[in-house]
Motif scaffolding. Structure first.
Motif, PDB file in Angstrom:
ATOM      1  N   SER A  20       0.829  -1.210   0.000  1.00 28.66           N
ATOM      2  CA  SER A  20       0.000   0.000   0.000  1.00 28.66           C
ATOM      3  C   SER A  20       0.860   1.255   0.000  1.00 28.66           C
ATOM      4  O   SER A  20       0.524   2.257  -0.642  1.00 28.66           O
ATOM      5  N   ARG A  21       1.984   1.194   0.678  1.00 27.91           N
ATOM      6  CA  ARG A  21       2.875   2.360   0.743  1.00 27.91           C
ATOM      7  C   ARG A  21       3.599   2.591  -0.582  1.00 27.91           C
ATOM      8  O   ARG A  21       3.786   3.732  -1.004  1.00 27.91           O
ATOM      9  N   VAL A  22       4.003   1.507  -1.239  1.00 22.48           N
ATOM     10  CA  VAL A  22       4.618   1.658  -2.566  1.00 22.48           C
ATOM     11  C   VAL A  22       3.604   2.251  -3.536  1.00 22.48           C
ATOM     12  O   VAL A  22       3.914   3.180  -4.299  1.00 22.48           O
ATOM     13  N   ALA A  23       2.379   1.724  -3.517  1.00 24.14           N
ATOM     14  CA  ALA A  23       1.340   2.211  -4.420  1.00 24.14           C
ATOM     15  C   ALA A  23       1.072   3.699  -4.198  1.00 24.14           C
ATOM     16  O   ALA A  23       0.915   4.465  -5.163  1.00 24.14           O
ATOM     17  N   ARG A  24       1.024   4.118  -2.949  1.00 21.81           N
ATOM     18  CA  ARG A  24       0.783   5.533  -2.654  1.00 21.81           C
ATOM     19  C   ARG A  24       1.940   6.407  -3.153  1.00 21.81           C
ATOM     20  O   ARG A  24       1.708   7.515  -3.657  1.00 21.81           O
ATOM     21  N   ARG A  25       3.147   5.922  -3.011  1.00 25.00           N
ATOM     22  CA  ARG A  25       4.305   6.686  -3.519  1.00 25.00           C
ATOM     23  C   ARG A  25       4.225   6.809  -5.047  1.00 25.00           C
ATOM     24  O   ARG A  25       4.520   7.873  -5.605  1.00 25.00           O
ATOM     25  N   LEU A  26       3.813   5.758  -5.717  1.00 31.99           N
ATOM     26  CA  LEU A  26       3.678   5.803  -7.178  1.00 31.99           C
ATOM     27  C   LEU A  26       2.604   6.802  -7.588  1.00 31.99           C
ATOM     28  O   LEU A  26       2.791   7.596  -8.529  1.00 31.99           O
ATOM     29  N   LEU A  27       1.481   6.780  -6.901  1.00 36.16           N
ATOM     30  CA  LEU A  27       0.398   7.722  -7.190  1.00 36.16           C
ATOM     31  C   LEU A  27       0.851   9.161  -6.956  1.00 36.16           C
ATOM     32  O   LEU A  27       0.567  10.055  -7.756  1.00 36.16           O
ATOM     33  N   LYS A  28       1.563   9.366  -5.876  1.00 35.77           N
ATOM     34  CA  LYS A  28       2.049  10.700  -5.541  1.00 35.77           C
ATOM     35  C   LYS A  28       3.018  11.217  -6.599  1.00 35.77           C
ATOM     36  O   LYS A  28       3.097  12.417  -6.862  1.00 35.77           O
TER      37      LYS A  28
END
Length: 306
Positions: A20-28
């Protein structure tokens, strides 16, 4: 092979603590990310960040050129990719898979071989770092697989990693992760023993932990753990259950290579016994385990004198 850009459709499978944290960094960082999780609620939690939720694995495979995943164990990885309704059954030739779960190197090699039969490129890219470090985009990545495919995906890694190292063919990233976690787990056990030894000699616990954190012999990855343990703070950054799983992978892999790892075997035993404090606690709770053992010895000795 052309490098992946923010215009390339990406998917991420597994919305656990790391995924979830990797995905959020990608979205950001501006990537368009489709997410999937068996528990749909965990995937939907990323919708406010801009993610799109996939209905099933077939949709993930059909609609995305690059697919990331970070799953709990080998069985989950094989199920997601090799089941009849899994990713490889529906992925288009040329799809790139970046598999980030901590699994056996042999599992990574098996997955890469199955992908190659379908024209799918599979990289094994392990994450080295805790959840707070990942949130800051400062983890280290250890990769294995085709070097050309690795180079094409490398720009994406900058969204959530400080550095990326390509180690070699399939399985190399996971092999390196197990090496790193051998040092991580064994090192924490050494610290736990040293702390118990110092306290047994009558050294003040607060002063001992503070001084140790200032010395060169405690690795940077362990300094924060030591200072949190000073205040009996064992909230998970890297859960004890996950370190226990990794110890098992390390020892099983070493056994398959006929390589004895006596220090790691001992550290695994203490790690396993510390599960009594809670599998969801940070793996640094082995410090409390060693302190408890020391106290129990004192209590037994006192009882024998009565």
């Amino acid at each position: 092979m052309n490098q992946i850009s923010t215009n390339t459709p990406l998917a991420f499978i597994g919305m656990g603590a790391m995924g979830s944290r990797v995905a959020r960094r990608l979205l950001k960082d501006g990537y368009k990310v489709t997410v999937f999780n068996r528990d749909r609620r965990k995937a939907e939690a990323l919708v406010p960040d801009g993610a799109t939720v996939a209905e099933n694995l077939a949709a993930v495979a059909n609609q995305n050129r690059v697919i990331f995943s970070c799953l709990t164990n080998d069985a989950a990885v094989l199920q997601v990719y090799l089941a009849s309704d899994g990713i490889l059954a529906h992925a288009q030739p040329g799809t790139i898979v970046v598999e980030m779960s901590t699994v056996r190197p042999q599992t990574s090699r098996e997955l890469a071989a199955e992908g190659a039969k379908r024209g799918v490129h599979v990289l094994d890219v392990a994450i080295s770092g805790s959840t707070p470090v990942l949130e800051q985009g400062m983890v280290t990545l250890l990769g294995g697989g085709d070097p050309e495919v690795s180079a094409a995906v490398e720009p994406v890694f900058k969204a959530f990693a400080k550095q990326y190292f390509y180690l070699g063919p399939s399985g190399s990233g996971m092999a390196a992760k197990l090496v790193v976690n051998t040092l991580l787990g064994d090192g924490m056990q050494a610290i736990a023993e040293a702390c118990a030894f110092g306290e047994k000699q009558g050294l003040d616990r607060d002063k001992l932990f503070t001084v140790l954190s200032k010395t060169a012999v405690v690795a940077p990855a362990h300094v924060g753990k030591l200072l949190r343990a000073l205040h009996q703070d064992y909230e998970p950054q890297f859960a004890l259950s996950l370190m226990n799983k990794d110890f098992r992978l390390i020892l099983e892999t070493a056994s398959s290579l006929s390589l004895p790892l006596p220090v790691t075997e001992a550290a695994f035993q203490v790690n396993s016994q510390a599960l009594a404090f809670g599998a969801d606690k940070d793996y640094s709770i082995v410090i409390r385990e060693m302190e408890t053992r020391s106290q129990e010895k004192d209590e037994k000795a006192f009882a024998q004198q009565l």
